[in-house]
Design a protein around this motif. Structure first.
Motif, PDB file in Angstrom:
ATOM      1  N   TYR A   1       0.753  -1.382   0.009  1.00 35.46           N
ATOM      2  CA  TYR A   1       0.047   0.071  -0.142  1.00 35.46           C
ATOM      3  C   TYR A   1       0.905   1.286  -0.071  1.00 35.46           C
ATOM      4  N   PRO A   2       0.246   2.430  -0.353  1.00 37.43           N
ATOM      5  CA  PRO A   2       0.890   3.477  -0.062  1.00 37.43           C
ATOM      6  C   PRO A   2       0.767   3.937   1.303  1.00 37.43           C
ATOM      7  N   VAL A   3       1.944   4.065   1.991  1.00 30.00           N
ATOM      8  CA  VAL A   3       1.805   4.324   3.504  1.00 30.00           C
ATOM      9  C   VAL A   3       2.216   5.848   3.676  1.00 30.00           C
ATOM     10  N   ILE A   4       1.230   6.699   4.465  1.00 25.44           N
ATOM     11  CA  ILE A   4       1.306   8.063   4.685  1.00 25.44           C
ATOM     12  C   ILE A   4       1.658   8.261   6.085  1.00 25.44           C
ATOM     13  N   ALA A   5       2.729   9.027   6.565  1.00 27.65           N
ATOM     14  CA  ALA A   5       3.001   9.386   7.920  1.00 27.65           C
ATOM     15  C   ALA A   5       1.854  10.614   8.273  1.00 27.65           C
ATOM     16  N   LEU A   6       1.142  10.514   9.301  1.00 29.03           N
ATOM     17  CA  LEU A   6       0.361  11.489   9.769  1.00 29.03           C
ATOM     18  C   LEU A   6       0.599  11.857  11.199  1.00 29.03           C
TER      19      LEU A   6
ATOM     20  N   LEU B   1     -10.585  16.504  11.619  1.00 27.24           N
ATOM     21  CA  LEU B   1     -11.083  15.679  10.466  1.00 27.24           C
ATOM     22  C   LEU B   1     -10.166  16.083   9.086  1.00 27.24           C
ATOM     23  N   ARG B   2      -9.730  17.404   8.981  1.00 25.51           N
ATOM     24  CA  ARG B   2      -8.958  17.571   7.944  1.00 25.51           C
ATOM     25  C   ARG B   2      -7.686  17.156   7.539  1.00 25.51           C
ATOM     26  N   ILE B   3      -6.972  16.634   8.960  1.00 21.39           N
ATOM     27  CA  ILE B   3      -5.490  15.943   8.621  1.00 21.39           C
ATOM     28  C   ILE B   3      -5.808  14.754   7.978  1.00 21.39           C
ATOM     29  N   PHE B   4      -7.081  13.972   8.402  1.00 21.88           N
ATOM     30  CA  PHE B   4      -7.193  12.524   7.966  1.00 21.88           C
ATOM     31  C   PHE B   4      -7.430  12.767   6.553  1.00 21.88           C
ATOM     32  N   VAL B   5      -8.440  13.684   6.198  1.00 20.32           N
ATOM     33  CA  VAL B   5      -8.842  13.720   4.556  1.00 20.32           C
ATOM     34  C   VAL B   5      -7.528  13.970   3.885  1.00 20.32           C
ATOM     35  N   ALA B   6      -6.602  15.033   4.332  1.00 16.47           N
ATOM     36  CA  ALA B   6      -5.487  15.093   3.642  1.00 16.47           C
ATOM     37  C   ALA B   6      -4.471  13.933   3.536  1.00 16.47           C
TER      38      ALA B   6
ATOM     39  N   ALA C   1     -13.511  10.513  10.662  1.00 16.79           N
ATOM     40  CA  ALA C   1     -13.136  10.711   9.360  1.00 16.79           C
ATOM     41  C   ALA C   1     -13.599   9.504   8.504  1.00 16.79           C
ATOM     42  N   GLY C   2     -14.137   8.525   9.079  1.00 17.74           N
ATOM     43  CA  GLY C   2     -14.865   7.136   8.310  1.00 17.74           C
ATOM     44  C   GLY C   2     -13.743   6.147   7.987  1.00 17.74           C
ATOM     45  N   MET C   3     -12.449   6.151   8.426  1.00 13.52           N
ATOM     46  CA  MET C   3     -11.495   5.222   8.227  1.00 13.52           C
ATOM     47  C   MET C   3     -11.564   4.016   9.101  1.00 13.52           C
ATOM     48  N   GLN C   4     -10.855   2.819   8.661  1.00 16.08           N
ATOM     49  CA  GLN C   4     -10.816   1.892   9.597  1.00 16.08           C
ATOM     50  C   GLN C   4      -9.838   2.307  10.454  1.00 16.08           C
ATOM     51  N   VAL C   5      -9.864   1.826  11.712  1.00 17.44           N
ATOM     52  CA  VAL C   5      -8.700   2.181  12.755  1.00 17.44           C
ATOM     53  C   VAL C   5      -8.216   0.909  13.525  1.00 17.44           C
ATOM     54  N   ALA C   6      -6.963   1.022  13.699  1.00 16.22           N
ATOM     55  CA  ALA C   6      -6.266   0.163  14.563  1.00 16.22           C
ATOM     56  C   ALA C   6      -5.457   0.748  15.742  1.00 16.22           C
ATOM     57  N   TRP C   7      -6.049   0.382  16.871  1.00 13.35           N
ATOM     58  CA  TRP C   7      -5.348   1.193  17.929  1.00 13.35           C
ATOM     59  C   TRP C   7      -4.288   0.572  18.394  1.00 13.35           C
ATOM     60  N   LEU C   8      -3.095   0.988  18.356  1.00 14.82           N
ATOM     61  CA  LEU C   8      -1.905   0.284  19.023  1.00 14.82           C
ATOM     62  C   LEU C   8      -1.564   0.846  20.450  1.00 14.82           C
ATOM     63  N   ASN C   9      -2.279  -0.116  21.319  1.00 12.57           N
ATOM     64  CA  ASN C   9      -2.388   0.111  22.736  1.00 12.57           C
ATOM     65  C   ASN C   9      -1.366  -0.730  23.610  1.00 12.57           C
ATOM     66  N   ARG C  10      -0.006  -0.259  23.039  1.00 13.45           N
ATOM     67  CA  ARG C  10       1.159  -1.009  23.882  1.00 13.45           C
ATOM     68  C   ARG C  10       0.963  -1.085  25.352  1.00 13.45           C
ATOM     69  N   GLU C  11       0.473  -0.040  26.063  1.00 11.64           N
ATOM     70  CA  GLU C  11       0.320   0.079  27.506  1.00 11.64           C
ATOM     71  C   GLU C  11      -0.781  -0.663  28.131  1.00 11.64           C
ATOM     72  N   GLY C  12      -1.802  -1.134  27.237  1.00 11.47           N
ATOM     73  CA  GLY C  12      -3.070  -1.584  27.829  1.00 11.47           C
ATOM     74  C   GLY C  12      -3.791  -0.780  28.661  1.00 11.47           C
TER      75      GLY C  12
END
Length: 235
Positions: free
Chosen positions: A124-129, A161-166, A195-206
């Motif tokens: 995939y194209p990976v975008i730093a956000l 929301l605008r940063i996710f759209v960008a 923003a309507g994205m699928q989201v994965a929460w990286l919860n390293r600390e629980g």
């Protein structure tokens, strides 16, 4: 669970997602303090006072509340304010900031960061956000990113929301075709869900989820566990 068949791009947080940020900031602060001790000793004395430095930063944040998204600008202004208070030359602010900024790019990646980046960037194209001021190219991982969208460059910060759209636009897709990955429950997860994205929460600390009934599509403790959602991933 996430639906990988609908993913056409990934947006990815940086600080505390790919590396722990506070050790990095601590080293950058130490490098800045050493530089000041040589080039602006009076400012170094003030900067060594943690409470005074905290008060200066709070005053700068309040004065430039419209620039809250631009951490580099706020850091530079804080250095300039300390120089002014100490009676040292103002022109030292820029080189002092560059010392801090260069060290801020020297990060210690989590063990799961590079394998995950290699895996995703081949698909995939990976975008730093990011709300921070890390530069993926100076960090040394730029080859895995299609583009970077930062709060500093866009003028708004997550969870706006605008940063996710960008981020989606930078990948050339719609927001519903993006998987966003990040560690911050509010800035990353709440914003990306809105923003309507699928989201994965990286919860390293629980940590507990405290942001209402709408939850991320997936919660994981590390990036290996997230990559395991793809059947062809080998840790």
């Amino acid at each position: 669970m996430i639906d990988i068949t609908k993913i056409r791009a990934i947006t990815l947080d940086l600080d505390d997602t790919l590396w722990p940020v506070w050790p990095t900031i601590g080293r950058a602060e130490t490098a800045l303090q050493a530089w000041l001790a040589t080039h602006a000793p009076s400012t170094a004395v003030l900067s060594a006072d943690a409470e005074l430095k905290k008060a200066v930063r709070a005053e700068i944040n309040a004065r430039y509340s419209d620039r809250a998204h631009d951490l580099s600008f706020l850091r530079l202004q804080s250095i300039r304010a300390l120089l002014q208070q100490a009676g040292d030359p103002q022109h030292l602010a820029e080189p002092a900031f560059e010392v801090f900024f260069a060290e801020r790019q020297r990060v210690d990646l989590f063990d799961d960061a590079l394998p995950a980046l290699r895996f995703w960037s081949q698909r995939y194209p990976v975008i730093a956000l990011s709300n921070g001021n890390a530069d993926v190219h100076r960090v040394g991982i730029g080859q895995h990113f299609h583009a970077s969208v930062s709060a500093q460059s866009l003028g708004v910060a997550k969870p706006d929301l605008r940063i996710f759209v960008a981020g989606a636009a930078a990948a050339g897709v719609q927001t519903h075709e993006v998987l966003h990955i990040g560690d911050d429950a509010h800035a990353d997860c709440v914003g990306a869900l809105a923003a309507g994205m699928q989201v994965a929460w990286l919860n390293r600390e629980g940590h507990d989820w405290t942001h209402g009934d709408t939850r991320p599509h997936l919660e994981v403790r590390d990036l290996h566990a997230l990559c395991a959602s793809w059947p062809d991933y080998v840790a």
